[in-house]
Design a protein around this motif. Structure first.
Motif, PDB file in Angstrom:
ATOM      1  N   TRP A   1      -4.329   3.330  -0.169  1.00  0.00           N
ATOM      2  CA  TRP A   1      -5.064   4.512   0.249  1.00  0.00           C
ATOM      3  C   TRP A   1      -6.542   4.414  -0.144  1.00  0.00           C
ATOM      4  CZ3 TRP A   1      -3.021   7.712   3.596  1.00  0.00           C
ATOM      5  CH2 TRP A   1      -1.618   7.811   3.689  1.00  0.00           C
ATOM      6  N   VAL A   2      -6.797   3.815  -1.281  1.00  0.00           N
ATOM      7  CA  VAL A   2      -8.191   3.646  -1.711  1.00  0.00           C
ATOM      8  C   VAL A   2      -8.947   2.743  -0.743  1.00  0.00           C
ATOM      9  CG1 VAL A   2      -9.689   2.738  -3.533  1.00  0.00           C
ATOM     10  CG2 VAL A   2      -7.647   4.057  -4.143  1.00  0.00           C
ATOM     11  N   GLU A   3      -8.324   1.625  -0.348  1.00  0.00           N
ATOM     12  CA  GLU A   3      -8.967   0.721   0.597  1.00  0.00           C
ATOM     13  C   GLU A   3      -9.188   1.401   1.941  1.00  0.00           C
ATOM     14  OE1 GLU A   3      -6.521  -2.706   0.808  1.00  0.00           O
ATOM     15  OE2 GLU A   3      -6.876  -3.317  -1.274  1.00  0.00           O
ATOM     16  N   THR A   4      -8.152   2.126   2.419  1.00  0.00           N
ATOM     17  CA  THR A   4      -8.286   2.833   3.700  1.00  0.00           C
ATOM     18  C   THR A   4      -9.368   3.892   3.617  1.00  0.00           C
ATOM     19  OG1 THR A   4      -5.944   2.469   4.152  1.00  0.00           O
ATOM     20  CG2 THR A   4      -7.049   4.189   5.422  1.00  0.00           C
ATOM     21  N   GLY A   5      -9.364   4.667   2.518  1.00  0.00           N
ATOM     22  CA  GLY A   5     -10.368   5.711   2.357  1.00  0.00           C
ATOM     23  C   GLY A   5     -11.772   5.138   2.280  1.00  0.00           C
ATOM     24  N   THR A   6     -11.924   3.988   1.594  1.00  0.00           N
ATOM     25  CA  THR A   6     -13.238   3.354   1.494  1.00  0.00           C
ATOM     26  C   THR A   6     -13.719   2.912   2.870  1.00  0.00           C
ATOM     27  OG1 THR A   6     -12.726   2.583  -0.740  1.00  0.00           O
ATOM     28  CG2 THR A   6     -14.538   1.505   0.407  1.00  0.00           C
ATOM     29  N   THR A   7     -12.828   2.307   3.657  1.00  0.00           N
ATOM     30  CA  THR A   7     -13.185   1.862   5.007  1.00  0.00           C
ATOM     31  C   THR A   7     -13.597   3.034   5.883  1.00  0.00           C
ATOM     32  OG1 THR A   7     -11.637   0.021   4.805  1.00  0.00           O
ATOM     33  CG2 THR A   7     -12.361   0.597   7.019  1.00  0.00           C
ATOM     34  N   VAL A   8     -12.825   4.123   5.815  1.00  0.00           N
ATOM     35  CA  VAL A   8     -13.139   5.312   6.615  1.00  0.00           C
ATOM     36  C   VAL A   8     -14.481   5.887   6.198  1.00  0.00           C
ATOM     37  CG1 VAL A   8     -12.428   7.682   7.098  1.00  0.00           C
ATOM     38  CG2 VAL A   8     -10.731   5.841   7.103  1.00  0.00           C
TER      39      VAL A   8
END
Length: 511
Positions: free
Chosen positions: A458-465
């Motif tokens: 979720w951290v990686e996805t949130g960072t990308t978003v």
């Protein structure tokens, strides 16, 4: 091979030699409150060839283990090191030691991460002549691995005594294995703390066994830097009854009457503070020759900033005086999982408050810094930091030859940083937890917040978003500006400006 078994009991526990039963098979005595030290001295020509070939690469080698459990001891067994597994060595002259050879032997203690040269720190030895050695430390809870290795490698089914001696290491407080090229011998020393023990020693065919049963005493004309003992000495298979002994010897390590505790102040955060609490500020001897020190052995998860410890005013606010030594290298920025070195050692001089009519309790604080640790499933990682060694360094006593002590212990790390003849008065550590001494631990725990591995996706996805939204916002702002004001190029204005300037020049020439 020679064997020396020594029992030392507190004053007031005198024994009658008639209580000892000396037979060709060994010695048997009563059960008393005592300490025990077993030492084997093995010439290198009696060492198996695969071990001897590695040892000959070294000028000196020290492999030591100390239990993380609190231990009761008295003089002459007063020397202390931080709990864990310690390795230090100096190589023989003109020899480039390959640590991997030594490390392969050290796996007898369990998985030891010493394969590369980069895992070791450099360590100066200033006594006598300045030399540079290498040092390694790792937490090893118990000697289970070593016991299993030794039992299968050296003991046979026809030697039940060997198996029994190895099993006895389960309750040992420390184990030292040292080699000296000067002496061309290996010494293996195991120590058991002060507790109820049976006075038992078994004779063997392949070695000379000397058994000493003694208590602290004060012979006449004993010097201030000496300790005295009296009791009995028996050489198994040579003596039919114990012989009386009464002698004094110079002692490099002494027991201070004071004690200390170690803990981390709450909240710890990423910059924890180790607080050392003392029940006395009184030096062990009168005069101005004694200074108080603490020697920290820090795993790679935590370190001291030597630049921060160079500020005299900052040190004074923590009841510290100076930081005379810090091992190298210490990377102040690298996370734990990219750090190859085992950790670091730091020597700090403490600043006890001035003595008044009676000793005062006081504290000193050591600022430390945590490294970033690997992600975990819980988001929390617990680390353990061993208690430091704390002592008063007094002297030096120029006339003393401490090597004459039958219980001398050298190359402990801190002792090599002081002049020859320095006497170390050790402050007794008070451990954490447990209702009994042996249940208390000489380590301090810290819960370190780390990235939660289960939520890292979720951290990686949130960072990308977040990055995508930010980039889109910047593009939208640029496009909005172009649509509102249009696009103007400076290049189209340049010729007009140039022609106007030329007309002005022509008018000036005509005038």
């Amino acid at each position: 091979m020679k064997e020396r078994i020594t029992f030392i009991h507190p004053p007031g526990g005198e024994l009658d030699p008639k209580d000892f039963d000396v037979q060709p098979t060994g010695l048997l005595g009563p059960t008393i409150n005592t300490m025990r030290e077993d030492r084997f001295t093995i010439p290198i020509n009696e060492i198996p060839a695969n071990f001897a070939s590695v040892l000959r690469d070294f000028s000196s080698l020290q492999v030591r283990w100390a239990s993380p459990r609190q231990q009761n001891t008295i003089s002459p067994f007063s020397s202390r090191i931080s709990p864990g597994f310690h390795v230090s060595y100096t190589s023989a002259k003109q020899t480039d030691v390959d640590p991997s050879k030594l490390c392969s032997l050290l796996q007898a203690f369990g998985p030891v991460g010493c394969e590369s040269r980069e895992a070791f720190t450099e360590h100066e030895r200033k006594s006598r002549e300045t030399t540079t050695g290498l040092y390694f430390h790792q937490h090893i809870e118990a000697l289970d691995g070593f016991m299993a290795y030794f039992s299968t490698t050296f003991c046979t089914k026809l030697d039940p005594e060997c198996e029994a001696r190895v099993r006895g290491l389960d309750t040992a407080a420390s184990l030292d294995i040292t080699y000296s090229a000067e002496e061309q011998a290996v010494k293996v020393t195991a120590f058991w703390p002060l507790r109820s023990q049976s006075l038992v020693a078994v004779a063997a065919d392949n070695r000379r066994t000397e058994v000493g049963i003694m208590g602290l005493d004060e012979p006449a004309n004993m010097k201030p830097h000496e300790l005295g003992v009296s009791g009995t000495l028996t050489v198994l298979r040579e003596h039919t009854k114990p012989s009386a002994v009464f002698f004094a010897f110079p002692a490099r390590h002494r027991a201070s009457p004071a004690s200390f505790s170690s803990r981390f102040l709450s909240p710890t955060g990423l910059h924890p503070t180790m607080q050392l609490g003392f029940d006395s500020n009184k030096p062990p001897v009168d005069g101005d020759s004694c200074k108080m020190y603490t020697y920290l052995t820090l795993p790679r998860t935590i370190f001291a900033d030597r630049y921060q410890l160079a500020d005299d005013l900052f040190l004074a606010s923590k009841n510290l005086t100076a930081a005379p030594y810090s091992s190298l290298p210490v990377d102040l920025e690298a996370p734990e999982y990219t750090t190859s070195v085992w950790g670091s050692t730091v020597l700090l001089q403490l600043a006890p408050p001035a003595m008044r009519a009676f000793p005062d309790a006081w504290t000193a604080e050591v600022p430390l810094h945590l490294r970033y640790l690997r992600p975990s499933e819980t988001g929390i990682e617990d680390i353990e930091v061993p208690f430091p060694a704390v002592f008063w360094a007094c002297g030096p006593v120029k006339s003393a030859d401490f090597t004459k002590s039958p219980f001398d212990r050298i190359h402990l790390g801190y002792d090599d940083l002081f002049e020859d003849g320095t006497v170390f008065w050790h402050v007794y550590p008070r451990g954490h937890g447990g209702n009994r001494v042996m249940e208390s631990r000489l380590t301090s725990s810290i819960s370190v917040p780390v990235l939660n591995a289960s939520a890292s996706g979720w951290v990686e996805t949130g960072t990308t978003v977040a990055i995508s939204i930010g980039f889109a916002w910047i593009l939208w702002k640029l496009l909005s500006a172009v649509l509102q004001f249009g696009y103007k190029s400076n290049a189209t204005d340049a010729p007009a400006s140039s022609s106007a300037a030329a007309k002005k020049d022509d008018k000036k020439k005509k005038q």
